[in-house]
Design a protein around this motif. Structure first.
Motif, short mmCIF file in Angstrom:
data_model
loop_
_atom_site.label_atom_id
_atom_site.label_comp_id
_atom_site.label_asym_id
_atom_site.label_seq_id
_atom_site.Cartn_x
_atom_site.Cartn_y
_atom_site.Cartn_z
N ASN A 341 38.14 43.91 13.77
CA ASN A 341 37.81 43.50 13.00
C ASN A 341 38.24 42.39 11.15
O ASN A 341 40.25 42.69 11.97
CB ASN A 341 37.33 44.51 12.04
N ASN A 342 38.28 42.38 11.07
CA ASN A 342 39.40 41.85 9.34
C ASN A 342 39.98 42.89 8.95
O ASN A 342 39.51 43.72 9.07
CB ASN A 342 38.15 41.06 8.34
N TYR A 343 41.35 43.35 8.94
CA TYR A 343 41.45 44.06 7.71
C TYR A 343 41.92 43.20 6.03
O TYR A 343 41.75 42.57 5.82
CB TYR A 343 43.09 44.29 8.02
N LEU A 344 42.08 44.29 5.00
CA LEU A 344 41.69 43.28 4.26
C LEU A 344 43.34 42.94 3.81
O LEU A 344 44.49 43.60 4.43
CB LEU A 344 41.96 45.20 2.94
N SER A 345 42.84 41.96 2.92
CA SER A 345 43.92 41.25 2.63
C SER A 345 44.75 41.28 1.68
O SER A 345 43.99 41.89 0.56
CB SER A 345 43.72 39.68 2.81
N ALA A 346 46.33 41.11 1.33
CA ALA A 346 47.03 41.22 0.03
C ALA A 346 45.94 40.39 -0.90
O ALA A 346 46.03 41.61 -1.63
CB ALA A 346 48.63 40.82 0.03
N GLU A 347 45.47 39.55 -0.85
CA GLU A 347 45.46 39.08 -2.36
C GLU A 347 44.17 39.45 -2.79
O GLU A 347 43.49 40.03 -3.54
CB GLU A 347 45.26 37.77 -2.56
N GLU A 348 43.25 40.20 -1.91
CA GLU A 348 41.90 40.98 -1.96
C GLU A 348 42.20 41.94 -2.76
O GLU A 348 41.70 42.74 -2.98
CB GLU A 348 40.99 40.98 -0.55
N ALA A 349 43.52 42.97 -2.29
CA ALA A 349 43.89 44.04 -2.13
C ALA A 349 44.52 44.21 -4.54
O ALA A 349 44.02 44.51 -5.29
CB ALA A 349 45.31 44.79 -1.89
N ILE A 350 45.05 42.88 -4.08
CA ILE A 350 45.35 42.72 -5.83
C ILE A 350 43.80 42.51 -6.66
O ILE A 350 43.69 42.65 -7.86
CB ILE A 350 46.25 41.44 -6.10
N TRP A 351 42.87 42.20 -6.09
CA TRP A 351 42.02 41.43 -6.76
C TRP A 351 41.19 42.52 -6.96
O TRP A 351 40.68 42.43 -8.32
CB TRP A 351 40.79 40.37 -6.02
N ILE A 352 41.11 43.74 -6.03
CA ILE A 352 40.69 44.79 -5.98
C ILE A 352 41.00 45.40 -7.27
O ILE A 352 40.54 45.89 -8.09
CB ILE A 352 40.14 45.90 -5.18
N ALA A 353 42.23 45.65 -7.65
CA ALA A 353 42.99 46.64 -8.10
C ALA A 353 42.83 45.84 -9.78
O ALA A 353 43.19 47.06 -10.59
CB ALA A 353 44.82 46.91 -8.06
N ASN A 395 48.34 34.99 -0.87
CA ASN A 395 48.30 35.86 -0.16
C ASN A 395 49.71 36.71 0.08
O ASN A 395 50.00 37.53 0.25
CB ASN A 395 47.25 35.64 1.07
N ASP A 396 50.64 35.54 0.69
CA ASP A 396 51.53 35.62 1.13
C ASP A 396 52.44 36.30 -0.55
O ASP A 396 53.83 37.87 -0.46
CB ASP A 396 52.65 34.05 1.20
N ILE A 397 52.79 35.73 -1.32
CA ILE A 397 53.32 36.56 -2.39
C ILE A 397 52.79 37.46 -2.99
O ILE A 397 53.49 38.62 -3.15
CB ILE A 397 52.87 35.54 -3.99
N ALA A 398 51.20 37.79 -2.52
CA ALA A 398 50.54 39.10 -3.35
C ALA A 398 51.17 39.69 -1.47
O ALA A 398 51.48 41.72 -2.17
CB ALA A 398 49.26 38.81 -3.00
N SER A 399 51.26 39.77 -1.02
CA SER A 399 52.00 40.67 0.40
C SER A 399 53.24 40.99 0.00
O SER A 399 53.68 42.24 -0.08
CB SER A 399 51.64 40.21 1.48
N LYS A 400 53.97 40.17 -0.18
CA LYS A 400 55.36 40.59 -1.13
C LYS A 400 55.49 41.29 -1.95
O LYS A 400 56.46 42.46 -1.79
CB LYS A 400 56.28 39.24 -1.32
N ILE A 401 54.64 41.68 -2.71
CA ILE A 401 54.81 42.57 -4.03
C ILE A 401 54.41 43.85 -4.05
O ILE A 401 54.71 44.74 -4.03
CB ILE A 401 53.79 41.76 -4.71
N ILE A 402 52.85 43.89 -2.59
CA ILE A 402 52.84 45.05 -2.16
C ILE A 402 53.51 45.65 -1.30
O ILE A 402 54.09 47.33 -1.20
CB ILE A 402 51.18 44.51 -1.13
N TYR A 403 54.20 44.65 -0.14
CA TYR A 403 55.29 45.72 0.38
C TYR A 403 56.51 46.19 0.19
O TYR A 403 57.25 46.73 0.78
CB TYR A 403 54.76 44.32 1.68
N GLN A 404 57.01 44.45 -1.04
CA GLN A 404 58.76 45.53 -1.22
C GLN A 404 58.21 45.64 -2.37
O GLN A 404 59.43 46.77 -2.50
CB GLN A 404 58.79 44.30 -1.35
N LEU A 405 57.61 46.51 -2.94
CA LEU A 405 57.51 47.22 -4.50
C LEU A 405 56.33 48.38 -4.55
O LEU A 405 56.02 49.05 -5.21
CB LEU A 405 56.74 46.23 -6.19
N SER A 406 56.00 48.46 -3.15
CA SER A 406 55.20 49.67 -2.99
C SER A 406 55.78 50.74 -3.88
O SER A 406 56.79 50.97 -3.54
CB SER A 406 54.39 50.13 -1.78
#
Ligand code: GUN
Ligand code: FE
Length: 421
Positions: A341-353, A395-406
């Protein structure tokens, strides 16, 4: 004030757009009056200060839809699953929170930490006391955070030193509503029947009634753990399922936040949908307490799903960490179900938060993005921390933020246009 920088802005399609070299302008009350890339379009520019933050990326401030202030010291402590953990770790800690000075200082710490992690709006449980909850409100006021706070309503099925009567719960809630609730202010009261195992039908019905009469939000926990489900079914033998217990109490409506919601059948999801109620996903807690895995990808198109840290089941007050957990959990779901299945994308995760959570609070005309007339609530992240390559997608930038700054602090947080960190 005018900020010249690079912005990640949630859009109307559950994703985000990246705007380089844009201007965000807001007035002295912290209300946004311009977002765009044409400096000469900025109105009412009265020798305003221009701040060059082009070495940063700016996001709307994060919104934490579910956490427990007294449980902060329990992060990472204790083993076992929900019901034992509550008895052994949590209820004693919440008893300690009756000490007013301790409650005030701990609340300050929780709000300070949340702000450092980029949260500007938080929805929180206190314990069951009046003075302690009052102290949490005082601390939120002193920290300039936007907060919904509720005393945990608990009137049965508890150890002696925790047991309070239904009338006591009602009396102190009324006092707190009178003292702190404001529909338009930064601080709001939220009715908080803790969950069906410690809150009687009578008290839940009272909370539902007050919520509807006064347009006050209501929060509880739902279907988090299998043993919890069994106990609820034992307690309410004549009611078909857990969600229906809350439905009969009247607490399912469009001002309702239901934490977890892992073990729901199709009928239950349908009731929640038809009542307009909301689920709050708490993935780090769901893993820490081995509660289970929310089928997020299947459910998010049926009911609104927000995100919250759920400290101390959750392991951090960082919503960036929680976004990472939500993404990774959605992958784990695919692995365990053996589906691609699809998984949650980084940009959708930021959209939700940001935007998603603001919609659940019905505050999307006030917070959650950079629209004109909204609050200048935003966070700044220094680009040098992200190791960005050229030509990255939003989405790449969102992903960088999420994975590097968690689990790392942001560089600064602004609430209503004021730098609070
Ligand atoms: N269910 C009832 N109370 C709680 C709590 O404090 N934490 C979690 N995770 N679930 C609960
Ligand atoms: Fe919780």
């Amino acid at each position: 004030m005018i900020i010249y920088s690079n912005f990640l802005k949630p859009n109307n399609s559950r994703s985000i757009d990246y705007f380089e070299n844009y201007y965000l302008s807001f007035d002295n009350n912290g209300i946004i009056n311009y977002f765009g890339n044409k400096f000469n379009e900025i109105q009412n520019f009265e020798n305003d200060k221009l701040l060059d933050l082009t070495n940063h990326i700016i996001l709307p401030a994060l919104i934490d839809l579910h956490t427990h202030i007294p449980q902060y010291p329990a992060i990472g402590i204790g083993k076992g699953t929900l019901l034992d953990w509550l008895e052994q770790q949590i209820f004693p800690l919440e008893k300690k929170f009756d000490d007013i000075e301790y409650a005030y200082n701990l609340s300050l710490k929780v709000f300070e930490e949340s702000i450092k992690f980029g949260t500007a709006t938080i929805v929180a449980y206190s314990n069951l006391g009046y003075e302690s909850t009052n102290s949490s409100f005082e601390a939120a006021k002193d920290m300039n955070i936007k907060a919904y706070i509720g005393n945990a309503l608990m009137d049965f099925n508890l150890a002696k030193n925790l047991n309070k009567t239904t009338d006591y719960n009602i009396e102190i809630s009324n006092k707190l509503i009178k003292k702190w609730h404001s529909e338009s202010g930064k601080l709001k009261y939220i009715l908080t029947p803790r969950y069906a195992l410690v809150c009687s039908m009578k008290l839940m019905k009272w909370a539902a009634k007050i919520s509807k009469e006064n347009n006050i939000k209501i929060q509880t926990h739902l279907a988090e753990n299998k043993d919890e489900l069994k106990e609820v079914n034992k307690l309410y033998k004549n009611i078909s399922n857990y969600t229906e217990v809350y439905n009969q109490a009247g607490i399912l409506h469009d001002n309702t936040l239901l934490a977890h919601g892992i073990y729901l059948n199709d009928d239950e999801v349908k009731i929640i949908q038809s009542k307009g109620a909301n689920i709050v996903h708490c993935p780090s807690s769901n893993r820490y307490l081995q509660s289970g895995i929310l089928p997020l990808i299947n459910m998010k198109n049926i009911v609104p799903i927000g995100l919250g840290t759920d400290v101390g089941g959750g392991v951090s007050l960082s919503m960036i960490n929680e976004m990472k957990e939500a993404i990774e959990t959605s992958k784990t779901f695919n692995i365990t179900e053996n589906i691609s299945n699809n998984y949650l994308s980084a940009e959708e995760a930021i959209w939700i938060a940001t935007k998603g959570n603001s919609k659940i609070l019905k505050l999307d005309n006030e917070i959650g993005d950079f629209g004109t007339g909204k609050s200048a609530d935003f966070i700044c992240i220094n680009k040098s921390r992200l190791n960005l390559n050229d030509n990255l997608s939003s989405n790449d930038i969102a992903s960088k933020i999420i994975y590097q700054l968690s689990n790392q602090y942001v560089d600064s947080t602004y609430i209503n246009g004021k730098k609070v960190y």
